[in-house]
Design an enzyme around this catalytic site. Structure first.
Site, PDB file in Angstrom:
ATOM      1  N   ALA A 134       0.874  -1.186   0.000  1.00 51.82           N
ATOM      2  CA  ALA A 134       0.000   0.000   0.000  1.00 51.82           C
ATOM      3  C   ALA A 134       0.902   1.224   0.000  1.00 51.82           C
ATOM      4  CB  ALA A 134      -0.925  -0.028   1.215  1.00 51.82           C
ATOM      5  N   PRO A 169       1.480   7.799  -0.422  1.00 60.44           N
ATOM      6  CA  PRO A 169       1.988   8.675  -1.495  1.00 60.44           C
ATOM      7  C   PRO A 169       3.435   8.416  -1.897  1.00 60.44           C
ATOM      8  CG  PRO A 169       2.024   9.860   0.582  1.00 60.44           C
ATOM      9  CD  PRO A 169       1.400   8.520   0.885  1.00 60.44           C
ATOM     10  N   GLY A 170       4.124   7.490  -1.220  1.00 58.64           N
ATOM     11  CA  GLY A 170       5.467   7.134  -1.660  1.00 58.64           C
ATOM     12  C   GLY A 170       6.573   7.326  -0.656  1.00 58.64           C
ATOM     13  N   SER A 171       6.252   7.738   0.565  1.00 57.48           N
ATOM     14  CA  SER A 171       7.317   7.995   1.542  1.00 57.48           C
ATOM     15  C   SER A 171       8.129   6.732   1.817  1.00 57.48           C
ATOM     16  CB  SER A 171       6.726   8.549   2.840  1.00 57.48           C
ATOM     17  OG  SER A 171       5.801   7.645   3.406  1.00 57.48           O
ATOM     18  N   LYS A 172       7.442   5.608   1.976  1.00 55.65           N
ATOM     19  CA  LYS A 172       8.163   4.378   2.323  1.00 55.65           C
ATOM     20  C   LYS A 172       8.805   3.747   1.093  1.00 55.65           C
ATOM     21  CE  LYS A 172       4.982   3.819   6.160  1.00 55.65           C
ATOM     22  NZ  LYS A 172       4.160   4.989   5.741  1.00 55.65           N
ATOM     23  N   GLU A 187      -0.643   0.359  -5.283  1.00 51.06           N
ATOM     24  CA  GLU A 187      -1.592   1.287  -4.669  1.00 51.06           C
ATOM     25  C   GLU A 187      -2.984   0.990  -5.210  1.00 51.06           C
ATOM     26  OE1 GLU A 187      -3.709   3.653  -2.589  1.00 51.06           O
ATOM     27  OE2 GLU A 187      -1.588   3.345  -2.133  1.00 51.06           O
ATOM     28  N   ASP A 238      -6.089  -4.326  -5.714  1.00 48.77           N
ATOM     29  CA  ASP A 238      -6.402  -4.677  -4.338  1.00 48.77           C
ATOM     30  C   ASP A 238      -5.263  -5.578  -3.853  1.00 48.77           C
ATOM     31  OD1 ASP A 238      -7.369  -6.138  -2.059  1.00 48.77           O
ATOM     32  OD2 ASP A 238      -9.416  -5.608  -2.625  1.00 48.77           O
ATOM     33  N   CYS A 247      -0.892   3.111  11.351  1.00 53.18           N
ATOM     34  CA  CYS A 247      -0.829   4.363  12.120  1.00 53.18           C
ATOM     35  C   CYS A 247      -2.027   4.431  13.063  1.00 53.18           C
ATOM     36  CB  CYS A 247      -0.772   5.586  11.197  1.00 53.18           C
ATOM     37  SG  CYS A 247      -2.156   5.730  10.057  1.00 53.18           S
TER      38      CYS A 247
END
Length: 479
Positions: A125, A128-131, A149, A176, A247
């Protein structure tokens, strides 16, 4: 920082009182939730070393406090936050750092802990791409990452962030996450499942995050999380590492999901304790070895991280019934590939053997070799980086390839002034006082490649992608 009023449902507070360890104060939890979240950034080491970044930004008067679990991560305080948004700084525009919440740096730290060096990784998942960008930096753009995604609207944002950070080893999919266990069984050395969750840990950023909270909703979300972790576990090779994170703060979406997986595959799941991940990690350690991060412990978002190893194979899922369709690309023959590589090198674009040339009509692409085993098994939204489009006079080199492949010490490099760099980011042509000699000009600022220009007389013709063009106030302070 000023306090802000967070909405807490009574049932949530009851649940937190029960979940909180006796070593922590519930009043401290409530107080921490009312404090706005500290801003944090992660230096993109694909572009610049931490030491060089600190030297570059020293004149700005930024206060940068190291984040204990991420060597490249810093909490940041700026006097001129209102005058210039962090995202409008030159360093952000050129991909030198990523604005990322401190606790969200934990899962990737766990994934690469204890010398783990996976070659094929999936981020289930990813937007937005941080990981994903953090994983790519840890892999030094080598190997391959499948970044998935489910939300179509977020795939574009994911690609934009990957491109800005100069990442070349990523394939994007839009599925999915529950399909991967059947579609690509035992294909990955490491998997990050940062699962969709109830978001109980983000109230410091969004005071209304719990407006629609309910215990029933948590149960529904946990059911989906169990399906996602089951699928991810099937896609993981024996001996591989899975990191599960959220989170949120309730145990049903966290510990219980991991314990369910171990109960389902008791001989194949080994929990890998995270108590030594960084100094002080034991403050958030659960009896299973997970990190359950309440916001008052490290003054960050609430978060949960678990790391586990797949110790043996498990029974395969039924093969998927869908058809992937024909793959529209074909590999470029060696002789032609050599010519293309030389033409690219002439304008400052170079790549190693981790990337291979493929072609679709007039388009030339570079795909990570490590992803080729997945061709025919999943349908890609985007794969690797678009290098160029061919035309009668040669090649039209693409912006994302320049950002990922160019180095500033190239003979065609031309350093812009701050005012010229702003003009570039606004999509305007640049008129330098002394025009460069070359026709294809690698445009740099702060000695970082920011694009490729055509020299027409004394003018540098702007090729910055229209969708990236910025307006408003930028780093020189002029609107």
């Amino acid at each position: 920082m000023a306090q802000h009023t967070v909405y807490f449902p009574d049932a949530f507070l009851t649940q937190m009182r029960e979940a909180m360890p006796s070593t922590l104060s519930f009043d401290d939890f409530l107080a921490a939730c009312q404090r706005p979240l500290r801003r944090s950034i992660r230096v993109n080491t694909l572009k610049i070393s931490v030491a060089d970044f600190l030297q570059l930004t020293a004149p700005y008067g930024w206060t940068l406090t190291p984040i204990p679990w991420c060597e490249e991560g810093f909490w940041i305080e700026r006097d001129n936050e209102d005058a210039l948004p962090l995202g409008s700084t030159a360093e952000h525009l050129s991909g030198l750092f990523y604005i990322q919440e401190a606790s969200s740096m934990l899962p990737v730290a766990a994934l690469f802990a204890d010398g783990n060096a996976p070659q094929r990784v999936m981020d289930v998942a990813a937007a937005p791409g941080s990981k994903t960008t953090q994983i790519a930096a840890r892999m030094n753009n080598e190997g391959a990452i499948l970044a998935n995604e489910f939300s179509a609207s977020r795939v574009k944002v994911l690609h934009a962030n990957i491109s800005r950070c100069g990442i070349s080893n990523v394939a994007l999919t839009h599925f999915d996450g529950r399909v991967f266990g059947a579609a690509v069984p035992e294909m990955f050395d490491a998997i990050l499942l940062d699962a969709p969750c109830s978001g109980e840990g983000v109230v410091r950023k969004d005071p209304d995050a719990l407006k629609n909270w309910s215990p029933e909703s948590n149960q529904e979300i946990a059911a989906t999380q169990r399906e996602l972790i089951d699928s991810a576990f099937h896609a993981l090779r024996p001996g591989g590492t899975l990191v599960y994170s959220t989170c949120t703060l309730n145990q049903e979406e966290n510990e219980a999901v991991c314990l369910w997986l171990k109960e389902t595959y008791p001989d194949a799941v080994e929990f890998l304790p995270l108590g030594d991940l960084f100094p002080g990690a034991n403050k958030a350690l659960t009896e299973e070895g997970f990190l359950h991060v309440f916001p008052q412990i490290y003054d960050c978002e609430g978060f949960f991280v678990a790391r586990l190893r797949k110790t043996q194979a498990i029974p395969a899922l039924p093969a998927p019934k869908y058809k992937v369709g024909n793959f529209p690309f074909s590999p470029v023959k060696d002789r032609e590939a050599g010519q293309i590589r030389q033409a690219a090198a002439d304008v400052g674009l170079n790549w190693d053997e981790n990337l291979r040339l493929w072609q679709r009509d007039k388009e030339l692409w570079l795909f990570p070799v490590g992803i080729e085993a997945l061709i025919g098994k999943v349908r890609f939204s985007r794969l690797g980086i678009k290098l160029a489009e061919t035309h009668n006079k040669g090649y039209r080199w693409q912006h994302e390839a320049v950002i990922a492949l160019a180095t500033p010490d190239n003979v065609n490099a031309f350093e812009l002034t701050p005012q010229e760099a702003e003009e570039w980011y606004r999509g305007r042509d640049v008129y330098p006082q002394a025009a460069p000699v070359a026709d294809d000009v690698l445009v740099t600022f702060q000695h970082q490649p920011i694009g490729l220009a055509k020299r027409i007389g004394s003018r540098l013709k702007n090729s910055y992608p229209r969708e990236l063009v910025r307006d408003g106030k930028l780093f020189t302070g002029n609107a």
